[in-house]
Design an enzyme around this catalytic site. Structure first.
Site, short mmCIF file in Angstrom:
data_model
loop_
_atom_site.label_atom_id
_atom_site.label_comp_id
_atom_site.label_asym_id
_atom_site.label_seq_id
_atom_site.Cartn_x
_atom_site.Cartn_y
_atom_site.Cartn_z
N GLY A 193 0.82 -1.20 0.00
CA GLY A 193 0.00 0.00 0.00
C GLY A 193 0.85 1.25 0.00
O GLY A 193 2.01 1.23 -0.40
N CYS A 194 0.28 2.33 0.46
CA CYS A 194 0.99 3.60 0.51
C CYS A 194 2.28 3.46 1.31
O CYS A 194 2.28 2.95 2.43
CB CYS A 194 0.11 4.67 1.14
SG CYS A 194 0.94 6.24 1.41
N PHE A 195 3.38 3.93 0.75
CA PHE A 195 4.66 3.74 1.43
C PHE A 195 4.83 4.58 2.68
O PHE A 195 5.70 4.30 3.50
CB PHE A 195 5.85 3.94 0.48
CG PHE A 195 5.81 5.14 -0.44
CD1 PHE A 195 5.06 6.28 -0.17
CD2 PHE A 195 6.55 5.11 -1.62
CE1 PHE A 195 5.04 7.36 -1.03
CE2 PHE A 195 6.54 6.20 -2.50
CZ PHE A 195 5.77 7.33 -2.20
N TRP A 196 4.00 5.59 2.88
CA TRP A 196 4.11 6.41 4.08
C TRP A 196 3.95 5.56 5.35
O TRP A 196 4.72 5.68 6.30
CB TRP A 196 3.04 7.50 4.09
CG TRP A 196 3.17 8.51 3.00
CD1 TRP A 196 4.28 8.83 2.28
CD2 TRP A 196 2.11 9.34 2.49
NE1 TRP A 196 4.00 9.81 1.36
CE2 TRP A 196 2.68 10.13 1.47
CE3 TRP A 196 0.76 9.49 2.80
CZ2 TRP A 196 1.92 11.07 0.75
CZ3 TRP A 196 0.01 10.41 2.09
CH2 TRP A 196 0.59 11.20 1.08
N TYR A 230 -5.32 11.39 6.29
CA TYR A 230 -4.90 10.11 5.72
C TYR A 230 -3.98 9.37 6.68
O TYR A 230 -4.13 8.17 6.91
CB TYR A 230 -4.19 10.34 4.38
CG TYR A 230 -3.78 9.05 3.70
CD1 TYR A 230 -4.58 8.48 2.71
CD2 TYR A 230 -2.61 8.37 4.06
CE1 TYR A 230 -4.22 7.29 2.10
CE2 TYR A 230 -2.25 7.18 3.46
CZ TYR A 230 -3.06 6.65 2.49
OH TYR A 230 -2.70 5.46 1.90
#
Length: 324
Positions: free
Chosen positions: A144-147, A290
């Protein structure tokens, strides 16, 4: 300015006394002021996710699955051009409230249970590294989102660096806007440098499957959809591939997850660091909706489920670059 989805945004800064809160224990916040409005839908990182979120929001509002409370709150938020923001209502307070209800509740519902509610400690791998000879090893994981993935592993003891980037495609397409099209072969990934004498590759994978993402979501994590958000282990050595394959088989046979594991193993792929503004994003923006809804619960789950491996403060890219 341009949003993370590459669309033109307008930045508003103001103070207001209204916070819209979602259902159950999922809360989000948006500020309002009379005669103007701004909506942070940065949580939706693709037009498809925006559309599906709006459709779900409309259904949820129809059921009354929302409530409002007042609180002092100040925040900079981004107003994206969506069909609601540019729709048929006038930009007055009532219109702003309607837009916020639609967008925020849809966003909260799209912030699925993959981060907070499904986090659980899965069994450690039966097959793992033995007697590592080196003091440094690299793992590359996508989920998913790398953050959020970066934020989790920056808090893992034994990890000396965690860098957000792109893996699976070529150097010339390793750019955020291009990767976001889902046509490059890249996945948003994190390169994790760790000391195998302190934490094994198998334990890295245990954290990955337990709290960093949901391995049962195919080309999808939380509010993000596309092959660039796929669940993939980019193995760096045949030994890593052997351990990863055995671990997926172990978890699948044990029925740890309610749905089949869709995590793929992709060897021999080059990692390319992401743009500087993506690095340390969770630490730098902890109150962004987010991050607060999708990613902070992952770090909290790490601390709760792996107290022996959790460390604070995190190891940041900015700090490691200064040290060099």
């Amino acid at each position: 300015m341009e949003s993370r989805s590459g669309r033109l945004d307008t930045l508003h800064r103001f103070t207001a006394e209204l916070v819209v809160v979602g259902t159950g224990d999922r809360a989000g916040a948006i500020t309002l002021a009379p005669s103007r409005f701004a909506i942070d839908i940065g949580m939706w990182r693709s037009p498809g996710a925006q559309r599906r979120g709006l459709e779900r929001a409309e259904r949820d509002i129809g059921r009354g699955d929302a409530y409002i409370r007042s609180i002092g709150f100040e925040k900079s938020v981004i107003a994206m051009r969506t069909k609601v923001v540019t729709g048929s209502f006038a930009p007055d307070f009532a219109g702003a409230l309607t837009a916020v209800l639609l967008l925020l509740i849809g966003t909260i519902y799209w912030a699925t249970s993959s981060s907070a509610e499904t986090a659980r400690i899965v069994p450690p791998p039966v097959v793992d590294e033995t007697a590592p000879a080196l003091s440094s090893e690299v793992a590359v994981l996508a989920g998913g989102c790398f953050w959020g993935v970066q934020g989790v592993f920056q808090h893992v003891d034994g990890v000396s660096a965690a860098v957000s980037g792109y893996t699976g495609g070529t150097h010339d397409t390793a750019q955020y806007r291009i990767v976001g099209t889902g046509t490059t072969g890249h996945a948003e990934s994190v390169q994790i440098t760790f000391d195998p004498r302190r934490i094994s590759y198998g334990r890295i994978l245990q954290i990955y499957f337990s709290v960093a993402h949901d391995p049962t979501e195919l080309n999808h994590q939380g509010p993000d959809t596309g092959t660039q958000y796929r669940s993939t282990i980019f193995t760096q050595t045949p030994e890593q591939a052997r351990i990863a394959k055995a671990y997926i088989a172990q978890l699948s046979q044990a029925g740890v997850f309610r749905a089949p594991i869709v995590t793929t193993i992709e060897p021999g792929k080059e990692f390319y660091p992401a743009e500087a503004y993506h690095q340390d994003y969770l630490t730098l923006h902890p109150s962004e909706p987010y991050i607060a809804i999708n990613d902070i619960p992952k770090v909290e789950a790490l601390a709760r489920l792996f107290p022996d491996l959790y460390k604070s403060p995190p190891v940041l890219v900015a700090a490691t670059q200064r040290a060099k």
